[in-house]
Motif scaffolding. Structure first.
Motif, PDB file in Angstrom:
ATOM      1  N   ALA A 175      -9.414   3.196 -28.401  1.00 37.52           N
ATOM      2  CA  ALA A 175      -8.319   3.437 -29.345  1.00 37.52           C
ATOM      3  C   ALA A 175      -8.867   3.729 -30.739  1.00 37.52           C
ATOM      4  O   ALA A 175      -8.413   4.666 -31.418  1.00 37.52           O
ATOM      5  N   ARG A 226      -1.598  -0.242 -29.067  1.00 36.09           N
ATOM      6  CA  ARG A 226      -0.330  -0.164 -28.336  1.00 36.09           C
ATOM      7  C   ARG A 226      -0.058   1.267 -27.863  1.00 36.09           C
ATOM      8  O   ARG A 226       0.557   1.464 -26.813  1.00 36.09           O
ATOM      9  N   THR A 227      -0.530   2.247 -28.626  1.00 37.23           N
ATOM     10  CA  THR A 227      -0.380   3.643 -28.195  1.00 37.23           C
ATOM     11  C   THR A 227      -1.248   3.905 -26.988  1.00 37.23           C
ATOM     12  O   THR A 227      -0.822   4.584 -26.045  1.00 37.23           O
ATOM     13  N   VAL A 236      -6.033   6.061 -32.579  1.00 36.13           N
ATOM     14  CA  VAL A 236      -4.670   5.639 -32.257  1.00 36.13           C
ATOM     15  C   VAL A 236      -4.614   4.119 -32.235  1.00 36.13           C
ATOM     16  O   VAL A 236      -5.635   3.440 -32.128  1.00 36.13           O
ATOM     17  N   ALA A 237      -3.398   3.599 -32.326  1.00 37.72           N
ATOM     18  CA  ALA A 237      -3.209   2.153 -32.231  1.00 37.72           C
ATOM     19  C   ALA A 237      -3.410   1.705 -30.786  1.00 37.72           C
ATOM     20  O   ALA A 237      -3.208   2.488 -29.849  1.00 37.72           O
ATOM     21  N   TYR A 279      -2.090   1.795 -24.649  1.00 34.94           N
ATOM     22  CA  TYR A 279      -1.468   1.196 -23.469  1.00 34.94           C
ATOM     23  C   TYR A 279      -0.106   1.822 -23.135  1.00 34.94           C
ATOM     24  O   TYR A 279       0.400   1.621 -22.031  1.00 34.94           O
ATOM     25  N   ARG A 280       0.446   2.582 -24.051  1.00 33.88           N
ATOM     26  CA  ARG A 280       1.656   3.324 -23.728  1.00 33.88           C
ATOM     27  C   ARG A 280       1.346   4.436 -22.722  1.00 33.88           C
ATOM     28  O   ARG A 280       2.178   4.789 -21.892  1.00 33.88           O
ATOM     29  N   TYR A 281       0.123   4.959 -22.804  1.00 32.52           N
ATOM     30  CA  TYR A 281      -0.264   6.082 -21.958  1.00 32.52           C
ATOM     31  C   TYR A 281      -1.126   5.685 -20.758  1.00 32.52           C
ATOM     32  O   TYR A 281      -1.090   6.348 -19.724  1.00 32.52           O
ATOM     33  N   THR A 328      -2.433  14.030 -27.313  1.00 32.07           N
ATOM     34  CA  THR A 328      -2.868  12.671 -27.627  1.00 32.07           C
ATOM     35  C   THR A 328      -3.622  12.061 -26.452  1.00 32.07           C
ATOM     36  O   THR A 328      -4.678  11.430 -26.620  1.00 32.07           O
ATOM     37  N   GLN A 329      -3.094  12.253 -25.251  1.00 31.32           N
ATOM     38  CA  GLN A 329      -3.765  11.731 -24.060  1.00 31.32           C
ATOM     39  C   GLN A 329      -5.158  12.332 -23.900  1.00 31.32           C
ATOM     40  O   GLN A 329      -6.112  11.631 -23.534  1.00 31.32           O
ATOM     41  N   LYS A 384       2.283  14.779 -26.635  1.00 31.74           N
ATOM     42  CA  LYS A 384       1.867  13.666 -25.775  1.00 31.74           C
ATOM     43  C   LYS A 384       0.603  14.030 -25.008  1.00 31.74           C
ATOM     44  O   LYS A 384      -0.348  13.238 -24.941  1.00 31.74           O
TER      45      LYS A 384
END
Length: 214
Positions: free
Chosen positions: A47, A55-56, A52-53, A58-60, A21-22, A18
């Protein structure tokens, strides 16, 4: 003063992935902000650049400015690690100064590039309140994380108020130095560099603190 290591729980594999990725997203955001400015960059652009997608993303992160937070925080994490690793018997003033100087010294290309990215982001933040808010938040979080490190170095008899003041002074010394450097064209090393300015700021801010008097 006694040196006390501040223990941290190792990250799990999921947490490491995680964080990686961030950081990839943060680097992509910083690159795009430098190339096009925050106004010329969208979350979709970040993105796509980071692979990354959306949605990924905005997940972070809540928004595009928030995405650079992990990158801005890396330097603070590094200098806290250096401080926590100070040799036993090193006085707190000297330990702070050494950690600040070492963390901001552009001793390799990677560190130099990180400092230049920070300068570009701070320049962009002048006209972007949301980006400035991320910078201030990162510094506040860094100050809070610094308190137990300073407490460990200061010893069990140190005044908690003075510990908080020392953590605030050290954090502000770096913040002010980087902000001042960002307004100039000074290099990452030599006169007017982040390391030189931060040591100067630190000495000015801690001069009257009993805790920071050897």
């Amino acid at each position: 003063m006694s040196t006390k290591q501040v223990s941290t729980k190792p990250l799990s594999l999921t947490e490491r992935r995680k964080a990686a990725t961030q950081l990839d997203i943060a680097r992509a955001a910083a690159e795009l902000f430098t190339e096009h400015g925050p106004d010329g960059t969208t979350a979709e652009d970040i993105a796509e650049r980071s692979g990354v997608a959306l949605r990924t993303f905005y997940r972070y992160f809540r928004n595009k400015q928030d995405a650079v937070g992990p990158l801005l925080a890396r330097g603070a994490d590094h200098w806290r690690e250096l401080l926590a690793a100070s040799e036993p018997g090193t006085g707190l003033p000297r330990a702070l100064e050494r950690a600040v100087e070492e963390s901001l010294s552009a001793s390799d290309a990677h560190t130099a590039e990180g400092l230049r990215q920070t300068r570009a982001l701070l320049r962009a933040a002048v006209a972007d309140p949301a980006l400035r808010a991320v910078w201030y938040r990162v510094n506040q979080e860094s100050e809070e994380k610094l308190i137990p490190v300073v407490a460990g170095l200061a010893g069990p008899d140190a005044d908690p108020l003075e510990i908080r003041l020392a953590a605030a002074a050290a954090t502000d010394a770096i913040r002010v130095a980087l902000e001042a450097w960002a307004t100039t064209d000074a290099d990452v090393t030599g006169p007017g560099s982040p390391a030189e300015l931060a040591v100067r700021c630190l000495r000015e801010l801690v001069g009257g603190m009993r805790l920071l008097t050897d």
